[in-house]
Motif scaffolding. Structure first.
Motif, PDB file in Angstrom:
ATOM      1  N   MET A   1      26.121   2.356 -59.665  1.00  0.00           N
ATOM      2  CA  MET A   1      27.399   1.818 -60.083  1.00  0.00           C
ATOM      3  C   MET A   1      27.172   0.981 -61.336  1.00  0.00           C
ATOM      4  N   ALA A   2      28.018   1.222 -62.323  1.00  0.00           N
ATOM      5  CA  ALA A   2      27.928   0.462 -63.575  1.00  0.00           C
ATOM      6  C   ALA A   2      28.385  -0.976 -63.351  1.00  0.00           C
ATOM      7  N   PRO A   3      27.784  -1.934 -64.066  1.00  0.00           N
ATOM      8  CA  PRO A   3      28.202  -3.333 -63.923  1.00  0.00           C
ATOM      9  C   PRO A   3      29.622  -3.554 -64.466  1.00  0.00           C
ATOM     10  N   ARG A   4      30.233  -4.609 -63.986  1.00  0.00           N
ATOM     11  CA  ARG A   4      31.614  -4.935 -64.325  1.00  0.00           C
ATOM     12  C   ARG A   4      31.851  -5.010 -65.836  1.00  0.00           C
ATOM     13  N   ASP A   5      30.881  -5.523 -66.597  1.00  0.00           N
ATOM     14  CA  ASP A   5      31.094  -5.695 -68.039  1.00  0.00           C
ATOM     15  C   ASP A   5      31.151  -4.366 -68.799  1.00  0.00           C
ATOM     16  N   GLN A   6      30.923  -3.253 -68.136  1.00  0.00           N
ATOM     17  CA  GLN A   6      31.057  -1.943 -68.782  1.00  0.00           C
ATOM     18  C   GLN A   6      32.435  -1.326 -68.559  1.00  0.00           C
ATOM     19  N   TYR A   7      33.371  -2.116 -68.009  1.00  0.00           N
ATOM     20  CA  TYR A   7      34.738  -1.661 -67.763  1.00  0.00           C
ATOM     21  C   TYR A   7      35.716  -2.539 -68.530  1.00  0.00           C
ATOM     22  N   ARG A   8      36.822  -1.956 -68.955  1.00  0.00           N
ATOM     23  CA  ARG A   8      37.906  -2.712 -69.596  1.00  0.00           C
ATOM     24  C   ARG A   8      38.739  -3.347 -68.483  1.00  0.00           C
ATOM     25  N   PRO A   9      38.823  -4.683 -68.431  1.00  0.00           N
ATOM     26  CA  PRO A   9      39.582  -5.329 -67.348  1.00  0.00           C
ATOM     27  C   PRO A   9      41.070  -4.989 -67.420  1.00  0.00           C
ATOM     28  N   PHE A  10      41.665  -4.785 -66.262  1.00  0.00           N
ATOM     29  CA  PHE A  10      43.117  -4.604 -66.183  1.00  0.00           C
ATOM     30  C   PHE A  10      43.771  -5.972 -66.246  1.00  0.00           C
ATOM     31  N   ARG A 109      36.956   2.551 -67.411  1.00  0.00           N
ATOM     32  CA  ARG A 109      36.216   3.036 -68.571  1.00  0.00           C
ATOM     33  C   ARG A 109      36.540   4.515 -68.705  1.00  0.00           C
ATOM     34  N   TYR A 110      36.339   5.049 -69.931  1.00  0.00           N
ATOM     35  CA  TYR A 110      36.937   6.334 -70.261  1.00  0.00           C
ATOM     36  C   TYR A 110      36.007   7.200 -71.097  1.00  0.00           C
ATOM     37  N   ARG A 111      36.187   8.499 -70.959  1.00  0.00           N
ATOM     38  CA  ARG A 111      35.619   9.488 -71.870  1.00  0.00           C
ATOM     39  C   ARG A 111      36.812  10.163 -72.523  1.00  0.00           C
ATOM     40  N   CYS A 112      36.737  10.323 -73.827  1.00  0.00           N
ATOM     41  CA  CYS A 112      37.882  10.841 -74.583  1.00  0.00           C
ATOM     42  C   CYS A 112      37.771  12.335 -74.838  1.00  0.00           C
ATOM     43  N   GLN A 113      38.913  12.939 -75.131  1.00  0.00           N
ATOM     44  CA  GLN A 113      38.945  14.326 -75.575  1.00  0.00           C
ATOM     45  C   GLN A 113      38.219  14.399 -76.923  1.00  0.00           C
ATOM     46  N   PRO A 114      37.634  15.543 -77.269  1.00  0.00           N
ATOM     47  CA  PRO A 114      36.976  15.676 -78.579  1.00  0.00           C
ATOM     48  C   PRO A 114      37.915  15.262 -79.714  1.00  0.00           C
ATOM     49  N   GLY A 115      37.383  14.451 -80.617  1.00  0.00           N
ATOM     50  CA  GLY A 115      38.158  13.977 -81.751  1.00  0.00           C
ATOM     51  C   GLY A 115      39.087  12.817 -81.448  1.00  0.00           C
ATOM     52  N   ARG A 116      39.095  12.322 -80.204  1.00  0.00           N
ATOM     53  CA  ARG A 116      40.020  11.244 -79.826  1.00  0.00           C
ATOM     54  C   ARG A 116      39.298   9.955 -79.420  1.00  0.00           C
ATOM     55  N   GLY A 117      37.977   9.895 -79.705  1.00  0.00           N
ATOM     56  CA  GLY A 117      37.224   8.691 -79.367  1.00  0.00           C
ATOM     57  C   GLY A 117      35.888   9.039 -78.743  1.00  0.00           C
ATOM     58  N   GLN A 118      35.335   8.074 -78.017  1.00  0.00           N
ATOM     59  CA  GLN A 118      33.992   8.192 -77.453  1.00  0.00           C
ATOM     60  C   GLN A 118      33.881   9.362 -76.471  1.00  0.00           C
ATOM     61  N   GLN A 119      32.710   9.959 -76.466  1.00  0.00           N
ATOM     62  CA  GLN A 119      32.446  11.078 -75.570  1.00  0.00           C
ATOM     63  C   GLN A 119      31.632  10.653 -74.356  1.00  0.00           C
ATOM     64  N   ASP A 120      31.135   9.420 -74.346  1.00  0.00           N
ATOM     65  CA  ASP A 120      30.434   8.892 -73.185  1.00  0.00           C
ATOM     66  C   ASP A 120      31.276   7.769 -72.592  1.00  0.00           C
ATOM     67  N   TRP A 121      30.932   7.307 -71.413  1.00  0.00           N
ATOM     68  CA  TRP A 121      31.716   6.277 -70.734  1.00  0.00           C
ATOM     69  C   TRP A 121      31.713   4.979 -71.529  1.00  0.00           C
ATOM     70  N   GLN A 122      32.926   4.512 -71.877  1.00  0.00           N
ATOM     71  CA  GLN A 122      33.111   3.267 -72.600  1.00  0.00           C
ATOM     72  C   GLN A 122      34.390   2.584 -72.127  1.00  0.00           C
ATOM     73  N   PRO A 123      34.469   1.251 -72.268  1.00  0.00           N
ATOM     74  CA  PRO A 123      35.687   0.569 -71.897  1.00  0.00           C
ATOM     75  C   PRO A 123      36.810   0.710 -72.919  1.00  0.00           C
ATOM     76  N   ASP A 124      36.490   1.226 -74.088  1.00  0.00           N
ATOM     77  CA  ASP A 124      37.504   1.375 -75.146  1.00  0.00           C
ATOM     78  C   ASP A 124      38.521   2.449 -74.773  1.00  0.00           C
ATOM     79  N   LEU A 125      39.778   2.185 -75.128  1.00  0.00           N
ATOM     80  CA  LEU A 125      40.813   3.184 -74.911  1.00  0.00           C
ATOM     81  C   LEU A 125      40.669   4.319 -75.921  1.00  0.00           C
ATOM     82  N   CYS A 126      41.097   5.498 -75.541  1.00  0.00           N
ATOM     83  CA  CYS A 126      41.043   6.657 -76.424  1.00  0.00           C
ATOM     84  C   CYS A 126      42.228   6.638 -77.382  1.00  0.00           C
ATOM     85  N   ALA A 127      42.044   7.259 -78.545  1.00  0.00           N
ATOM     86  CA  ALA A 127      43.111   7.266 -79.565  1.00  0.00           C
ATOM     87  C   ALA A 127      44.079   8.414 -79.323  1.00  0.00           C
TER      88      ALA A 127
END
Length: 127
Positions: A1-10, A109-127
């Motif tokens: 399980m990834a640590p809490r700081d690797q998630y974007r807080p709600f 945390r999210y993985r984005c569609q190609p061309g819409r942001g990060q392809q690995d797990w990140q807390p950033d929202l996709c564009a």
């Protein structure tokens, strides 16, 4: 399980998509709904399950820290019909008071569609 700081807080006070859950939870408390006694059910409702299109998460993992504290991780991959988010993973921390489970912290945390942001797990929202 990834640590809490690797998630974007709600933000339960500002994220408009959480307003429905907050209202549903308050109504369930008043009605003493049975689903409040199941940490998995509480976590799934928070992230939108069950839903109108009847999709289910791909994976639900539960980590019990002690009898009154638990972490539920919900993974949905792929996300059908979203043009920016390819997959999402949510971490929901809950505590039990009496028979009732309450969310104390949640994030995604999210993985984005190609061309819409990060392809690995990140807390950033996709564009």
């Amino acid at each position: 399980m990834a640590p809490r700081d690797q998630y974007r807080p709600f933000d339960f006070d500002r994220d408009p998509w959480l307003a429905g859950y907050v209202q549903e939870y308050q109504e369930a408390l008043q009605a003493q709904a049975a689903w409040l006694e199941d940490p998995i059910a509480v976590a799934l409702r928070l992230v939108g399950f069950p839903n109108p299109d009847e999709t289910a998460p791909d994976q639900v993992s539960v980590f019990y820290q002690d009898p009154a504290t638990t972490i539920v991780v919900v993974l949905q991959d792929p996300i059908i019909g979203d043009d920016s988010v390819a997959a999402s993973e949510h971490r929901i921390e809950l505590v039990k008071t009496g028979a009732i489970w309450e969310v104390t912290w949640a994030g995604g945390r999210y993985r984005c569609q190609p061309g819409r942001g990060q392809q690995d797990w990140q807390p950033d929202l996709c564009a």
